[in-house]
Design a protein around this motif. Structure first.
Motif, PDB file in Angstrom:
ATOM      1  N   TYR A  41       0.833  -1.200   0.000  1.00 22.23           N
ATOM      2  CA  TYR A  41       0.000   0.000   0.000  1.00 22.23           C
ATOM      3  C   TYR A  41       0.868   1.251   0.000  1.00 22.23           C
ATOM      4  O   TYR A  41       1.992   1.237   0.506  1.00 22.23           O
ATOM      5  N   VAL A  42       0.324   2.345  -0.535  1.00 22.12           N
ATOM      6  CA  VAL A  42       0.997   3.642  -0.497  1.00 22.12           C
ATOM      7  C   VAL A  42      -0.016   4.707  -0.073  1.00 22.12           C
ATOM      8  O   VAL A  42      -1.209   4.543  -0.261  1.00 22.12           O
ATOM      9  N   ASP A  43       0.512   5.803   0.496  1.00 23.40           N
ATOM     10  CA  ASP A  43      -0.359   6.919   0.841  1.00 23.40           C
ATOM     11  C   ASP A  43      -0.585   7.776  -0.403  1.00 23.40           C
ATOM     12  O   ASP A  43       0.032   7.558  -1.441  1.00 23.40           O
ATOM     13  N   MET A  44      -1.452   8.752  -0.284  1.00 28.46           N
ATOM     14  CA  MET A  44      -1.855   9.570  -1.428  1.00 28.46           C
ATOM     15  C   MET A  44      -0.683  10.334  -2.054  1.00 28.46           C
ATOM     16  O   MET A  44      -0.665  10.572  -3.251  1.00 28.46           O
ATOM     17  N   ASP A  45       0.304  10.717  -1.236  1.00 30.68           N
ATOM     18  CA  ASP A  45       1.457  11.462  -1.756  1.00 30.68           C
ATOM     19  C   ASP A  45       2.610  10.551  -2.166  1.00 30.68           C
ATOM     20  O   ASP A  45       3.671  11.045  -2.541  1.00 30.68           O
ATOM     21  N   ASN A  46       2.419   9.243  -2.036  1.00 31.91           N
ATOM     22  CA  ASN A  46       3.460   8.260  -2.362  1.00 31.91           C
ATOM     23  C   ASN A  46       4.728   8.496  -1.523  1.00 31.91           C
ATOM     24  O   ASN A  46       5.834   8.261  -1.970  1.00 31.91           O
ATOM     25  N   ALA A  68       7.753   1.811   5.225  1.00 32.64           N
ATOM     26  CA  ALA A  68       8.963   2.490   4.746  1.00 32.64           C
ATOM     27  C   ALA A  68       8.648   3.936   4.408  1.00 32.64           C
ATOM     28  O   ALA A  68       7.606   4.234   3.815  1.00 32.64           O
ATOM     29  N   VAL A  69       9.555   4.815   4.816  1.00 31.26           N
ATOM     30  CA  VAL A  69       9.457   6.222   4.442  1.00 31.26           C
ATOM     31  C   VAL A  69      10.210   6.343   3.129  1.00 31.26           C
ATOM     32  O   VAL A  69      11.417   6.115   3.083  1.00 31.26           O
ATOM     33  N   ARG A  70       9.496   6.630   2.065  1.00 30.90           N
ATOM     34  CA  ARG A  70      10.094   6.670   0.727  1.00 30.90           C
ATOM     35  C   ARG A  70      11.215   7.703   0.670  1.00 30.90           C
ATOM     36  O   ARG A  70      11.186   8.693   1.373  1.00 30.90           O
ATOM     37  N   ASN A  71      12.206   7.433  -0.153  1.00 29.88           N
ATOM     38  CA  ASN A  71      13.374   8.306  -0.352  1.00 29.88           C
ATOM     39  C   ASN A  71      14.235   8.457   0.897  1.00 29.88           C
ATOM     40  O   ASN A  71      14.952   9.442   1.036  1.00 29.88           O
ATOM     41  N   THR A  72      14.118   7.512   1.840  1.00 34.64           N
ATOM     42  CA  THR A  72      14.991   7.449   3.019  1.00 34.64           C
ATOM     43  C   THR A  72      15.319   5.975   3.255  1.00 34.64           C
ATOM     44  O   THR A  72      14.787   5.088   2.578  1.00 34.64           O
ATOM     45  N   ASN A  73      16.151   5.706   4.241  1.00 31.13           N
ATOM     46  CA  ASN A  73      16.440   4.333   4.652  1.00 31.13           C
ATOM     47  C   ASN A  73      15.588   3.919   5.849  1.00 31.13           C
ATOM     48  O   ASN A  73      15.819   2.869   6.437  1.00 31.13           O
ATOM     49  N   ILE A  74      14.609   4.724   6.210  1.00 26.33           N
ATOM     50  CA  ILE A  74      13.783   4.497   7.397  1.00 26.33           C
ATOM     51  C   ILE A  74      12.737   3.420   7.120  1.00 26.33           C
ATOM     52  O   ILE A  74      11.942   3.536   6.186  1.00 26.33           O
ATOM     53  N   VAL A  75      12.747   2.376   7.962  1.00 23.33           N
ATOM     54  CA  VAL A  75      11.742   1.314   7.890  1.00 23.33           C
ATOM     55  C   VAL A  75      11.309   0.984   9.312  1.00 23.33           C
ATOM     56  O   VAL A  75      12.139   0.670  10.164  1.00 23.33           O
ATOM     57  N   VAL A 162       7.591  14.291   6.008  1.00 21.07           N
ATOM     58  CA  VAL A 162       6.270  14.434   5.402  1.00 21.07           C
ATOM     59  C   VAL A 162       5.342  13.480   6.144  1.00 21.07           C
ATOM     60  O   VAL A 162       5.642  12.300   6.276  1.00 21.07           O
ATOM     61  N   ALA A 163       4.240  14.004   6.654  1.00 16.39           N
ATOM     62  CA  ALA A 163       3.280  13.152   7.362  1.00 16.39           C
ATOM     63  C   ALA A 163       2.391  12.443   6.351  1.00 16.39           C
ATOM     64  O   ALA A 163       1.913  13.069   5.405  1.00 16.39           O
ATOM     65  N   PRO A 164       2.174  11.131   6.540  1.00 16.53           N
ATOM     66  CA  PRO A 164       1.321  10.411   5.594  1.00 16.53           C
ATOM     67  C   PRO A 164      -0.156  10.694   5.845  1.00 16.53           C
ATOM     68  O   PRO A 164      -0.547  11.123   6.927  1.00 16.53           O
ATOM     69  N   TRP A 165      -0.937  10.444   4.842  1.00 17.20           N
ATOM     70  CA  TRP A 165      -2.381  10.457   4.996  1.00 17.20           C
ATOM     71  C   TRP A 165      -2.758   9.210   5.776  1.00 17.20           C
ATOM     72  O   TRP A 165      -2.007   8.241   5.821  1.00 17.20           O
ATOM     73  N   ASP A 166      -3.931   9.201   6.370  1.00  8.78           N
ATOM     74  CA  ASP A 166      -4.380   8.061   7.159  1.00  8.78           C
ATOM     75  C   ASP A 166      -4.940   6.933   6.304  1.00  8.78           C
ATOM     76  O   ASP A 166      -5.155   5.830   6.802  1.00  8.78           O
TER      77      ASP A 166
END
Length: 175
Positions: A41-46, A68-75, A162-166
């Motif tokens: 799944y992905v949030d609205m802003d990808n 995963a936070v896209r464009n980072t190494n954060i998981v 960037v905060a994800p959408w719910d």
């Protein structure tokens, strides 16, 4: 070579409806064929990707995933536990939790989000998160996910900014 819009519309208009139905069928079939433990799944802003994984063992946990936070190494790691009646799915997302024996304070410190995980079809009908082996939900709803991340150890310079959408939408299926 690209086809002018008018020519493309003329060709589409001349196709039988059955042919057009087959042209869009693979998108629907993908959601129907994907089981929950392989859903992505992905949030609205990808900006975030939530990827379910098979459990591979008997446990009180009904689903496991990575956020995963896209464009980072954060998981971050996530789990879902069912209520006794199987009607509710309580989820938890944790980041950099200590290994081994941990206290309740340790768990609270590394918990990024905790709450009910809801599943939805494309018409907005809400239900419990599907279990392993069941068809993947079209959408997930994790109430207050964005604000929770902003208040957590996952947020800040070099981390999530960037905060994800719910609401997260089905992107695809792991193979």
């Amino acid at each position: 070579m690209t086809m002018p819009a008018r020519t493309m519309m003329t060709k589409l208009a001349s196709m039988p409806l059955v042919t057009l139905a087959w042209a869009v069928a693979p998108v629907t079939a993908q959601a129907e064929e994907c089981v929950q433990e392989k859903a992505v799944y992905v949030d609205m802003d990808n900006a975030y990707e939530l990827r379910f994984e098979p459990m591979e063992s008997e446990s009180s946990v009904s689903n496991r995933f990575k956020l995963a936070v896209r464009n980072t190494n954060i998981v971050a790691e996530g789990v879902v536990m069912r209520s006794d009646d199987q009607l509710r799915a309580d989820g938890r997302i944790m980041f950099e939790c200590p290994e081994g024996d941990v206290t309740g304070a340790d768990l609270r410190a590394c918990t990024v989000w905790q709450g009910m995980v809801y599943a939805s079809d494309l018409k907005g009908h809400i239900r419990a998160l599907p279990g392993e082996g069941e068809s993947a939900a079209d959408r997930l709803f994790l109430p207050a996910l964005g604000p929770s991340i902003q208040k957590s150890s996952l947020w800040g310079k070099g981390k999530a900014t960037v905060a994800p959408w719910d609401v997260l939408s089905l992107k695809g299926c792991n193979q």
